[in-house]
Design a protein around this motif. Structure first.
Motif, PDB file in Angstrom:
ATOM      1  N   ASP B  91      -2.235   9.769   4.217  1.00 18.93           N
ATOM      2  CA  ASP B  91      -3.094   8.679   4.674  1.00 18.93           C
ATOM      3  C   ASP B  91      -2.386   7.323   4.590  1.00 18.93           C
ATOM      4  OD1 ASP B  91      -5.342   7.410   5.692  1.00 18.93           O
ATOM      5  OD2 ASP B  91      -6.447   7.398   3.811  1.00 18.93           O
ATOM      6  N   TYR B  92      -1.074   7.314   4.909  1.00 22.61           N
ATOM      7  CA  TYR B  92      -0.367   6.033   4.863  1.00 22.61           C
ATOM      8  C   TYR B  92       0.847   6.038   5.802  1.00 22.61           C
ATOM      9  CZ  TYR B  92       0.926   1.551   2.718  1.00 22.61           C
ATOM     10  OH  TYR B  92       1.223   0.233   2.497  1.00 22.61           O
ATOM     11  N   TYR B 160      -2.054   4.067  14.175  1.00 20.60           N
ATOM     12  CA  TYR B 160      -1.432   5.392  14.075  1.00 20.60           C
ATOM     13  C   TYR B 160      -0.223   5.458  15.018  1.00 20.60           C
ATOM     14  CZ  TYR B 160      -1.173  10.521  13.906  1.00 20.60           C
ATOM     15  OH  TYR B 160      -0.767  11.819  13.716  1.00 20.60           O
ATOM     16  N   ASN B 183       0.758   7.281   9.508  1.00 17.89           N
ATOM     17  CA  ASN B 183       0.371   8.677   9.730  1.00 17.89           C
ATOM     18  C   ASN B 183      -1.126   8.957   9.562  1.00 17.89           C
ATOM     19  OD1 ASN B 183      -0.031   8.695   6.993  1.00 17.89           O
ATOM     20  ND2 ASN B 183       1.365  10.377   6.528  1.00 17.89           N
ATOM     21  N   ALA B 184      -1.973   7.930   9.452  1.00 17.25           N
ATOM     22  CA  ALA B 184      -3.416   8.191   9.322  1.00 17.25           C
ATOM     23  C   ALA B 184      -4.183   6.908   9.619  1.00 17.25           C
ATOM     24  CB  ALA B 184      -3.755   8.753   7.956  1.00 17.25           C
ATOM     25  N   GLU B 185      -5.219   6.637   8.815  1.00 14.58           N
ATOM     26  CA  GLU B 185      -6.025   5.438   9.012  1.00 14.58           C
ATOM     27  C   GLU B 185      -5.122   4.203   9.046  1.00 14.58           C
ATOM     28  OE1 GLU B 185      -9.208   5.140   9.568  1.00 14.58           O
ATOM     29  OE2 GLU B 185      -9.441   2.999   9.290  1.00 14.58           O
ATOM     30  N   ALA B 186      -5.331   3.364  10.042  1.00 16.67           N
ATOM     31  CA  ALA B 186      -4.457   2.208  10.263  1.00 16.67           C
ATOM     32  C   ALA B 186      -4.438   1.279   9.043  1.00 16.67           C
ATOM     33  CB  ALA B 186      -4.928   1.451  11.495  1.00 16.67           C
ATOM     34  N   PRO B 187      -3.282   1.089   8.396  1.00 17.50           N
ATOM     35  CA  PRO B 187      -3.203   0.183   7.236  1.00 17.50           C
ATOM     36  C   PRO B 187      -2.960  -1.245   7.711  1.00 17.50           C
ATOM     37  CG  PRO B 187      -1.101   1.311   7.496  1.00 17.50           C
ATOM     38  CD  PRO B 187      -1.998   1.777   8.631  1.00 17.50           C
ATOM     39  N   ARG B 188      -4.013  -1.807   8.309  1.00 18.90           N
ATOM     40  CA  ARG B 188      -3.885  -3.103   8.979  1.00 18.90           C
ATOM     41  C   ARG B 188      -3.584  -4.248   8.011  1.00 18.90           C
ATOM     42  NH1 ARG B 188      -7.087  -3.856  13.447  1.00 18.90           N
ATOM     43  NH2 ARG B 188      -6.200  -5.962  13.343  1.00 18.90           N
ATOM     44  N   MET B 204       4.655  12.618  17.621  1.00 16.47           N
ATOM     45  CA  MET B 204       3.934  12.164  16.436  1.00 16.47           C
ATOM     46  C   MET B 204       3.274  13.338  15.720  1.00 16.47           C
ATOM     47  SD  MET B 204       3.448   9.571  14.521  1.00 16.47           S
ATOM     48  CE  MET B 204       2.629   9.800  12.939  1.00 16.47           C
ATOM     49  N   GLY B 208       3.196  13.749  11.756  1.00 19.32           N
ATOM     50  CA  GLY B 208       1.898  13.758  11.085  1.00 19.32           C
ATOM     51  C   GLY B 208       1.697  14.991  10.222  1.00 19.32           C
ATOM     52  N   CYS B 281      -7.420   0.382  17.015  1.00 21.28           N
ATOM     53  CA  CYS B 281      -6.544   1.537  16.833  1.00 21.28           C
ATOM     54  C   CYS B 281      -7.177   2.837  17.299  1.00 21.28           C
ATOM     55  CB  CYS B 281      -6.087   1.627  15.379  1.00 21.28           C
ATOM     56  SG  CYS B 281      -5.019   0.239  14.918  1.00 21.28           S
ATOM     57  N   ASN B 282      -8.436   2.786  17.691  1.00 18.72           N
ATOM     58  CA  ASN B 282      -9.064   3.954  18.308  1.00 18.72           C
ATOM     59  C   ASN B 282      -8.984   3.914  19.825  1.00 18.72           C
ATOM     60  OD1 ASN B 282      -9.995   6.202  16.943  1.00 18.72           O
ATOM     61  ND2 ASN B 282     -11.649   5.053  15.971  1.00 18.72           N
TER      62      ASN B 282
END
Lengths: 294, 294
Positions: B91-92, B160, B183-188, B204, B208, B281-282
């Motif tokens: 998740d990062y 992502y 590789n997961a939830e956007a670390p904005r 990707m 992933g 990001c979606n």
């Protein structure tokens, strides 16, 4: 909801001016025992994969009681033992199912549960997030779960690691035999369209790393690619040595407020510019193994 | 930025009332050739993993010119051949590095690039997203890239598949030898704190699915776990048969506007309630292989 920010800031230690600010992880590591709460063991379901790896899921009976009751009944009836993960779609979901979904249903199963996609906010303890959300008027945590809200209603949000019930076209709502978990960017467009029933508290790193399927929607094209499920069981039915004992950080604790603020305003030395904002799904509720009694 | 919504809605086909609405994927599949643009091949860098799998990265020289020039020079000098992916944090991010980061730098390398964390909006073609964002005053697409903006400045967003330059504590900005991909939830929260230099256009799903590291920050604890990199090369230096020929959907095309609207308002038959919103990001910009000439 938007006023919560000033409250959170007020909870921050003023010593942050003198010492380097803590990272979110450091805040979690230093949180007192009073910031943590045991996850009731009757809420936990444990999936054991073919390679012995454990995935621990916390169910959410306060949000989807009929679906959750089905899932517990299916687990108790060993419905998924010998089943498989059959779908891994990159940047979307991992999905699993029993060996024989058409086998006679165990007693107690509600074949057509209601659409448990949202609920009244009454009776829930809410902590609002003070930042804009792209999907909901308000977001935050309800009894420790990430939620969206329109004021009167509250619904679980499709964050990383959240578990939901796959279904066919509406009005089908899924009976709970086919479940999915979010494996990347939160697909919040699914909020209020499917029944979320829980979240992965440990073992998500196993599900996140599964090979992606090459068929439509990420289904494995060859049965040999399926990821075997040895068993899915209510935690209480496991031998004591295999039972998980987990704690979640209380979202109404000062430690959580500090953690949330740090996620939104990184001022620890690595950062050059805090965001002054954070999305709901970027505030995962911290989990830990319950410390042994002293 | 917020007014863009009505413009997008106006572009929708009115036939949607009569026929079932299309899914985002169907809109992409039906988009005319005019909605697509070739990705210039001098922007592409190809990483070949130890198992032969290809990862194609589009660089972003308009956002981080010095870092990107470094990366192209490193690739041309075979700096990463024999290197490895050494970190996969659930998740990062996934992160890789050369075999010997301390080896003498190739000529042309700028050892200490400037902090290319944002740029002026001048000269960029912008399409705004009409929904709230948790991190930035405004978000949208600039020359086809997902960005945040405060009006005068624009910066790439950590969605992502976005690729950035790892660095030490500031004022270090990283020379480009160590790269990471979300590789997961956007670390904005990382936006404007590190140099984003590109995005993964294909492959990707390989990155992933890599096993998560069990060390601090997801580093592999044993060198035997490292994921070998056979080579990283500018696409133009590859044998013709291995060169990727990709197209991105133009974010200023009517097809993209329809796709974006469908991501925000799912009215295809599976959905019971559209979200009326979507996060930056979606809305991944669609990619395809360039069709063969007729």
């Amino acid at each position: 909801m938007r006023r919560a920010l000033s409250i959170l800031v007020a909870l921050l230690p003023t010593a942050a001016v003198a010492a380097p600010a803590l990272t979110p992880s450091e805040i979690v590591d230093h949180a007192p025992n009073s910031a943590w709460t045991d996850v009731p063991e009757d809420r936990l379901v444990v999936m054991t994969l073919g390679d012995g790896g454990q995935v621990v899921i916390e169910t959410a009976p306060d949000f989807a009681p009929v679906h959750v009751a089905n899932i517990v009944s299916f687990a108790r009836a060993h419905r998924w033992d010998g089943g498989a993960i059959t779908r891994v779609q990159d940047d979307y979901v991992v999905q699993w199912q029993p060996r024989d979904e058409k086998a006679p249903l165990p007693s107690r199963i509600v074949a057509h549960p209601p659409a448990e996609y949202e609920r009244s906010r009454q009776g829930l303890s809410l902590q609002g997030l003070a930042f804009f959300d792209s999907y909901a008027k308000a977001v935050g945590f309800a009894d420790g779960w990430p939620v969206g809200s329109d004021g009167g209603h509250v619904w679980l949000a499709h964050c990383y690691g959240m578990v939901g019930v796959a279904r066919d076209m509406p009005p089908d709502t899924g009976d709970g035999q086919e479940l999915y978990v979010v494996n990347a960017e939160a697909p919040r467009q699914l909020d209020r369209n499917l029944a979320l029933v829980g979240r992965v508290l440990s073992g998500m790193e196993r599900l996140g790393a599964l090979p992606r399927g090459t068929g439509a929607q990420g289904f494995y094209v060859d049965k040999a690619q399926d990821v075997a499920i040895r068993s899915v069981s209510p935690a209480a039915d496991l031998p004591p040595a295999q039972q998980p004992h987990l704690q979640l950080m209380r979202t109404d604790s000062p430690a959580f407020a500090a953690y949330l603020n740090a996620r939104a305003n990184r001022t620890d030395p690595f950062y050059v510019r805090p965001a002054h904002g954070v999305s709901l799904c970027n505030v995962p509720v911290p989990v830990r193994t319950r410390p042994s009694a002293p």
